[in-house]
Design a protein around this motif. Structure first.
Motif: not given
Length: 234
Positions: A36, A41, A78
């Protein structure tokens, strides 16, 4: 909207601690990146955009009814995407993401500051309650709201109803690029995205603290309607 389960809250707390240098170390002694982590991401989003451009989308199997049912008890997106409400701009498709991956806030002109508690509160909810650590402000080419701001700042007139208030929020971006070479509309679209990213960093009591601690990152992007490509701005 639904808060994340208690396990996800613990994950968010651990992630915030990691950004302060408390996170676990890898076997090499370096901090292991979390799935994350904002940079991780963002890289995944751009990889998905490349698949979209090439017609090689891979996540159709993650959009079945069973996939939705699996997330009925909670969500852990995310990334937060603040995108224009334009019908041609669909973040889940553009980035080739499945159900539960993105927390999407859509408003004409992808405006942030001055858009009121609905937009600001939605973004803060995704950060504070769901643990999202990346915000992408996504503009797009040929944006009608930006085009209106250009036209009506020159005419010094106003538009009917709340449309005028929306366009007023974009007009400062027109001033930002005055005298800049190149296509005026493209320049203002990018300037508007940059302004919105900057506004996020000072908006309310929740986001600035997260930016300051390193637990949150915001970037801008412009989606090309003709090619499908997202270019990072700024």
């Amino acid at each position: 909207m639904q808060s994340m389960p208690s396990a996800s809250r613990r994950d968010f707390i651990r992630a915030a601690a990691a950004t302060a240098g408390v996170g676990a170390l890898s076997s090499t002694g370096a901090a292991a990146p979390s799935p994350r982590d904002a940079d991780v991401v963002l890289a995944k989003l751009l990889e998905g955009n490349t698949r979209f451009i090439n017609g090689q989308t891979s996540l159709l199997s993650r959009r079945r009814p069973s996939d939705f049912a699996a997330l009925a008890e909670g969500q852990e997106p995310s990334a937060i995407i603040v995108a224009c409400a334009d019908s041609r701009v669909a973040p889940e498709l553009i980035f080739d993401q499945g159900v539960g991956d993105l927390f999407v806030v859509r408003v004409a002109g992808n405006v942030v500051s001055g858009s009121g508690p609905i937009v600001a509160g939605s973004i803060e909810f995704a950060v504070a309650e769901l643990g999202a650590r990346l915000i992408v402000v996504l503009g797009h080419t040929r944006c009608g709201a930006v085009k209106a701001a250009i036209q009506h700042i020159d005419k010094q007139d106003s538009l009917p109803g709340s449309i005028n208030g929306l366009v007023e929020l974009i007009k400062p971006a027109v001033t930002d690029v005055r005298g800049t070479p190149g296509d005026k509309l493209d320049n203002v679209i990018k300037a508007n995205v940059r302004r919105c990213v900057g506004q996020l960093k000072t908006m309310g009591p929740i986001l600035p603290e997260q930016f300051k601690s390193g637990g949150l990152k915001a970037v801008g992007g412009v989606y090309d309607l003709a090619t499908g490509k997202v270019d990072i701005v700024g």
